[in-house]
Design a protein around this motif. Structure first.
Motif, PDB file in Angstrom:
ATOM      1  N   ARG A 488      41.841  36.091  35.995  1.00 14.12           N
ATOM      2  CA  ARG A 488      41.517  37.006  37.079  1.00 14.12           C
ATOM      3  C   ARG A 488      41.015  36.180  38.252  1.00 14.12           C
ATOM      4  O   ARG A 488      40.443  35.100  38.066  1.00 14.12           O
ATOM      5  N   PRO A 489      41.215  36.676  39.468  1.00 12.84           N
ATOM      6  CA  PRO A 489      40.776  35.900  40.621  1.00 12.84           C
ATOM      7  C   PRO A 489      39.275  36.061  40.843  1.00 12.84           C
ATOM      8  O   PRO A 489      38.712  37.148  40.671  1.00 12.84           O
ATOM      9  N   VAL A 490      38.616  34.976  41.217  1.00  8.54           N
ATOM     10  CA  VAL A 490      37.210  35.008  41.618  1.00  8.54           C
ATOM     11  C   VAL A 490      37.121  34.388  43.007  1.00  8.54           C
ATOM     12  O   VAL A 490      37.722  33.341  43.258  1.00  8.54           O
ATOM     13  N   CYS A 491      36.371  35.053  43.894  1.00  5.50           N
ATOM     14  CA  CYS A 491      36.261  34.619  45.284  1.00  5.50           C
ATOM     15  C   CYS A 491      34.856  34.077  45.550  1.00  5.50           C
ATOM     16  O   CYS A 491      33.866  34.649  45.074  1.00  5.50           O
ATOM     17  N   TYR A 492      34.788  32.980  46.297  1.00  4.21           N
ATOM     18  CA  TYR A 492      33.515  32.346  46.663  1.00  4.21           C
ATOM     19  C   TYR A 492      33.373  32.428  48.178  1.00  4.21           C
ATOM     20  O   TYR A 492      34.236  31.923  48.903  1.00  4.21           O
ATOM     21  N   GLN A 493      32.318  33.049  48.631  1.00  5.23           N
ATOM     22  CA  GLN A 493      32.124  33.231  50.069  1.00  5.23           C
ATOM     23  C   GLN A 493      30.979  32.354  50.554  1.00  5.23           C
ATOM     24  O   GLN A 493      29.855  32.458  50.034  1.00  5.23           O
ATOM     25  N   ASN A 494      31.270  31.514  51.537  1.00  4.87           N
ATOM     26  CA  ASN A 494      30.255  30.637  52.141  1.00  4.87           C
ATOM     27  C   ASN A 494      29.549  29.737  51.133  1.00  4.87           C
ATOM     28  O   ASN A 494      28.352  29.470  51.256  1.00  4.87           O
ATOM     29  N   PHE A 495      30.285  29.294  50.119  1.00  2.30           N
ATOM     30  CA  PHE A 495      29.671  28.427  49.119  1.00  2.30           C
ATOM     31  C   PHE A 495      29.575  26.999  49.645  1.00  2.30           C
ATOM     32  O   PHE A 495      30.526  26.493  50.249  1.00  2.30           O
TER      33      PHE A 495
ATOM     34  N   LEU B 422      23.880  35.233  46.280  1.00  3.35           N
ATOM     35  CA  LEU B 422      22.773  34.302  46.089  1.00  3.35           C
ATOM     36  C   LEU B 422      22.199  33.968  47.457  1.00  3.35           C
ATOM     37  O   LEU B 422      22.931  33.531  48.352  1.00  3.35           O
ATOM     38  N   ILE B 436      24.972  30.852  38.366  1.00  2.26           N
ATOM     39  CA  ILE B 436      26.304  30.992  38.972  1.00  2.26           C
ATOM     40  C   ILE B 436      27.372  31.128  37.888  1.00  2.26           C
ATOM     41  O   ILE B 436      28.274  31.953  37.983  1.00  2.26           O
ATOM     42  N   GLU B 440      29.889  34.277  37.670  1.00  3.68           N
ATOM     43  CA  GLU B 440      31.349  34.123  37.776  1.00  3.68           C
ATOM     44  C   GLU B 440      32.075  35.010  36.764  1.00  3.68           C
ATOM     45  O   GLU B 440      33.206  35.415  36.995  1.00  3.68           O
ATOM     46  N   VAL B 443      31.592  39.201  38.185  1.00  2.00           N
ATOM     47  CA  VAL B 443      31.988  39.801  39.464  1.00  2.00           C
ATOM     48  C   VAL B 443      33.311  39.218  39.975  1.00  2.00           C
ATOM     49  O   VAL B 443      33.794  38.195  39.480  1.00  2.00           O
ATOM     50  N   GLY B 444      33.852  39.877  41.010  1.00  3.58           N
ATOM     51  CA  GLY B 444      35.064  39.392  41.658  1.00  3.58           C
ATOM     52  C   GLY B 444      34.771  38.480  42.840  1.00  3.58           C
ATOM     53  O   GLY B 444      35.600  37.672  43.232  1.00  3.58           O
ATOM     54  N   ARG B 445      33.584  38.629  43.454  1.00  4.97           N
ATOM     55  CA  ARG B 445      33.256  37.809  44.630  1.00  4.97           C
ATOM     56  C   ARG B 445      31.803  37.397  44.578  1.00  4.97           C
ATOM     57  O   ARG B 445      30.930  38.230  44.339  1.00  4.97           O
ATOM     58  N   LEU B 446      31.579  36.103  44.782  1.00  2.00           N
ATOM     59  CA  LEU B 446      30.238  35.527  44.810  1.00  2.00           C
ATOM     60  C   LEU B 446      29.939  35.064  46.222  1.00  2.00           C
ATOM     61  O   LEU B 446      30.739  34.335  46.818  1.00  2.00           O
ATOM     62  N   LEU B 447      28.791  35.461  46.764  1.00  2.00           N
ATOM     63  CA  LEU B 447      28.448  35.067  48.136  1.00  2.00           C
ATOM     64  C   LEU B 447      27.189  34.234  48.147  1.00  2.00           C
ATOM     65  O   LEU B 447      26.265  34.477  47.360  1.00  2.00           O
ATOM     66  N   VAL B 448      27.147  33.325  49.087  1.00  2.00           N
ATOM     67  CA  VAL B 448      25.924  32.580  49.335  1.00  2.00           C
ATOM     68  C   VAL B 448      25.437  32.894  50.752  1.00  2.00           C
ATOM     69  O   VAL B 448      26.212  32.841  51.714  1.00  2.00           O
ATOM     70  N   ASN B 449      24.176  33.259  50.858  1.00  2.00           N
ATOM     71  CA  ASN B 449      23.532  33.446  52.166  1.00  2.00           C
ATOM     72  C   ASN B 449      24.313  34.332  53.132  1.00  2.00           C
ATOM     73  O   ASN B 449      24.539  33.978  54.294  1.00  2.00           O
ATOM     74  N   PHE B 451      25.666  38.878  53.162  1.00  2.00           N
ATOM     75  CA  PHE B 451      25.490  40.129  52.439  1.00  2.00           C
ATOM     76  C   PHE B 451      26.865  40.701  52.136  1.00  2.00           C
ATOM     77  O   PHE B 451      27.818  40.480  52.892  1.00  2.00           O
ATOM     78  N   GLY B 454      30.303  43.253  54.172  1.00  2.00           N
ATOM     79  CA  GLY B 454      31.527  42.979  54.934  1.00  2.00           C
ATOM     80  C   GLY B 454      32.604  42.508  53.979  1.00  2.00           C
ATOM     81  O   GLY B 454      32.373  41.591  53.199  1.00  2.00           O
TER      82      GLY B 454
END
Lengths: 525, 525
Positions: A488-495, B422, B436, B440, B443-449, B451, B454
């Motif tokens: 499954r896809p996992v997305c990392y935002q601003n990592f 996070l 982390i 993983e 969830v489908g999306r992990l964000l750092v710093n 919200f 969006g």
């Protein structure tokens, strides 16, 4: 090699179930030693929990570790061939050359997935770089990659004791993606299963990976399998077998408190459409090819052509005559199990009421079976629903048509199948674009001038198709794309770079193909 | 523009149901004209059958036709903006700027999918060339490509009356893949739905495509939706909404005689983990950011942060104090519907029994709602199962922890969510690699710093996650990969050039990226 008759629970040889069962020689029905002790509910629980505990570690391993694991399994299987092949011959009744070929295919599959993991592009890594100046809102840095689902329950299939069983394509693709595997061994070849499991367990023990990434459970009933797919630690299921059992697994997975993906490959008639030009030019050759395909492996392939549409045009009489002759002259076949032989004979009896049999080899004694040709009109086929069901064994149904329009209606009314085959010259194919359009919606693989019983293990293979061929037509269980069932896809935002998986770091340390701002590249950022 | 209050059945404006319902002004509860006549069972049947009839033609269209269709829909939506935005404002209570932004997003999505179709690489075309000299057996020519599933049932969502509704991402991605769409309009914004449907119907009528590729049905109950997903002509379902409704659709799809893929995006707490370094350095900034995110759009986003883990370390008191102050000072919010407002107030009452409320804005009169901050200990969170349920509306739950080990256990025990966030500095993130790793898998999306509220529409976005966030974590409903929900691979074996789809011909007439013998290339063969 001395078999222990016990399950593999995260590297421990233990079976705490109450029943003992035996493999049987397919050719004679004779009991084969040793006895195999079924797994207990506790064994299932231990295996599933060990798999869950190992999942996080396994998911984080470098591709290199998985590549080495897959290659080591192949090497161990090859080393064990002198034990594996004779035991598989005894349990399945399949000839030595077939099983040697199947072992080569099994090892080839493991090595194909190793090369897929090595290349890394399968991970579908994607990077959309931040656009801090974008109006009205800035775009954050977004990166996604395919990650393993977690523990996969794999059910061994009876008809490919090596390639679709313990160390077969399901296990290979699930491990390649980084998922622990818990196999439910097929009770028709427990000794073969134990030897194959030994190869995997040896490869795991030589690696730095936790033993929990592989377990194999025994049971000659359905309780262990049922408990396994309902276990909270199991994240996906892979199965090849009958429609009845496959649908039962689908329903179990869907009705869990937390439903999980379930890929079942079930039943298929693999319709063949003989087209007028091809029929007129080589009726005898077509009949010979078809006979070879529907009797191959005693007709015990998922892709056996079980339904043939024949136009009443030039060459039909010669084709039919030749097919009857070849069928009548077929030598008896050893079936995989007495259960399969019984089901075959019952299926023939059901169809016998319809008076369709036009040619048959001399009846053989169970567990051997004889080839049978059934023939029907299009009207009879449309009327009798039993003719739309798969019949595992060396038989096919020839359906004659004299109205092209009604043949197309029959094609349109078909359920999903794994394959459809067109035997035709170029003019036939151009004249049958409408038929091809229908078939594209009904099957996973369309063939021209071949027979469906060979299933190549490659990048473009699709061994799948709309229900009831499989539970989910969006996936294939054979070929390199089979890995997509278990990720499954996992997305990392601003990592920050240091917290990203290797596959998504700027410098592209794995050297894999990535989609960066919509463009495929292996370049570092 | 005068609204007709009737469904779109393959281009015909007809509603043959027995009931009439009205849109309501979200701000006042006032009835909005005209009345909308619900669709009849006959309308559902006609729409589904027209979709099935159109499916084969649509699947065969050149990418260019689909590209033009998607762009024309966007252009028509923009032209209708002067009607669309005010009606959406009235029905949803959302402000003009938000809806103008959502319209831009909706048109942007349609154009993103147009560009994806134009590029063509999404089709995953694969060619394994024949190896006639291979031993022991030659390899046939094998080519596979993704093909549309067929008619897709799309359910409009209430919280994005444009971007996740009639012409939203589900419709855009299904059409982009070549699937006819039958929308069940959300009864909370029937007028908005009618105008958006008009834009699609106009675009379809200007194309050479059959009208059956788009229908939209009205119903303020559940009968039409239930009949739709069980209709034999429907091949897939897409839904965004509540867990209860989403699970009901999953169960309906799974229990069909022929089960079909069902993608439901349901419920998520979107947990936020505040880490010690970030907390110590900027407690007030973090509180302000969190308050902005959980009250954005009155807390009616799938990605609203509804659960916040807060360490009892330096800055915690200041953070908590600021968050309480901001919450108490929040202006009242207009909710999307009185039903959502009622559910929010009931949810607060349930939690009220636990005595968790620590700050709240002055109570507002329904359909307006007030912001509420709930606070609990880790023990309380682990004990009370109601705290693990999504509560749609401007509230969040702050969970304080003083044992890192127990915080990790709580994270491990979580169900699936769409996102996890996070808030931490680089040292925090390096110290929380174990956290982390857990997230993983959740969830489908992990964000750092940032919200989670969006959701960028791009190639790397994943708006999905393990159940109950969605029905199938292997897919995303936002971003260009959303198209993969509605396609399946089809393989062609030994096909002559003239009978192959354009995507698989030697000369590569579409100029798309293809995997040829394992290597990606846009070259002709």
């Amino acid at each position: 090699m001395e078999l222990l008759g016990r399950s593999f629970v995260a590297g421990v040889r233990i079976s705490r179930g109450a029943t003992v069962f035996f493999g049987k020689a397919a050719a004679t029905g004779e009991r084969l030693d040793p006895g195999f002790t079924s797994s207990s509910m506790e064994d299932v629980d231990d295996a599933a929990k060990a798999a869950a505990a190992a999942a996080t570690v396994f998911a984080k391993t470098s591709p290199k570790v998985r590549v080495e694991l897959l290659r080591a399994i192949a090497a161990h299987l090859e080393k064990l061939a002198p034990d594996l092949v004779p035991r598989a011959m005894a349990e399945s009744g399949l000839p030595q050359a077939r099983l040697e070929g199947e072992l080569a295919r099994t090892c080839g599959q493991l090595r194909l997935f190793a090369s897929v993991v090595e290349d890394g592009s399968w991970q579908n890594a994607r990077i959309d770089r931040a656009l801090p100046g974008r109006k009205p809102l800035p775009r954050p840095d977004l990166r996604s990659v395919l990650m393993p689902l977690g523990p996969v329950a794999v059910f061994g299939a009876s008809n490919f004791p090596l390639a679709f069983s313990v160390a077969g394509g399901d296990t290979a693709s699930a491990l390649a993606a980084g998922n622990p595997v818990v196999v439910k061994a097929h009770p028709a070849h427990p000794g073969t299963s134990e030897i194959a499991a030994l190869a995997i367990a040896q490869a795991v023990s030589e690696s730095a990976l936790p033993a929990g990434i592989f377990s194999m459970l025994f049971d000659d009933g359905i309780a262990v399998g049922q408990q396994l797919v309902q276990h909270p630690a199991i994240e996906a299921v892979a199965f090849t077998g009958s429609h009845r059992a496959g649908r039962a697994l689908m329903d179990l997975c869907a009705s869990r408190p937390r439903p999980i993906p379930c890929f079942t490959e079930m039943s298929s008639l693999n319709p063949v459409f003989i087209l007028p030009g091809a029929l007129a030019s080589d009726p005898l050759g077509r009949a010979k090819g078809l006979h070879g395909s529907f009797t191959l492996g005693a007709g015990q392939f998922c892709t056996k052509p079980g339904l043939v549409f024949l136009p009443e045009s030039g060459g039909a009489a010669a084709f039919r005559e030749e097919l009857r002759t070849l069928t009548s002259a077929s030598a008896p076949f050893t079936m995989l199990t007495s259960g399969i032989a019984d089901a075959y004979h019952r299926g023939l009896e059901d169809r016998g009421k319809l008076d369709l049999q036009t040619a048959a080899a001399a009846p053989a004694t169970s567990p051997q079976s004889h080839a049978v040709l059934l023939e029907s009109t299009l009207e009879g086929f449309q009327r009798d629903s039993v003719l739309h069901e798969e019949l595992f064994g060396p038989t096919t149904l020839l359906v004659s048509w004299d109205s092209r329009e009604r043949m197309l209606q029959a094609a349109e009314a078909m359920e999903g199948h794994l394959t459809a085959t067109l035997l035709g010259d170029e003019a036939d194919l151009l004249a049958n674009a409408d038929l091809i359009s229908i078939l594209e919606r009904k099957v996973g693989r369309l063939l021209v001038n071949g027979f469906p019983t060979g299933v190549e293990v490659s990048h473009a293979m699709v061994h799948g198709g709309p229900y009831p061929a499989t539970s989910d037509s969006r996936f294939t269980s054979v070929g390199s794309q089979a890995i997509l069932r278990f990720v499954r896809p996992v997305c990392y935002q601003n990592f920050p770079q240091a917290a990203l998986p290797d596959s998504l770091r700027d410098e592209n340390p794995l050297g894999i193909m990535r989609l960066v701002d919509g463009e495929l590249t292996r370049e570092a950022l």
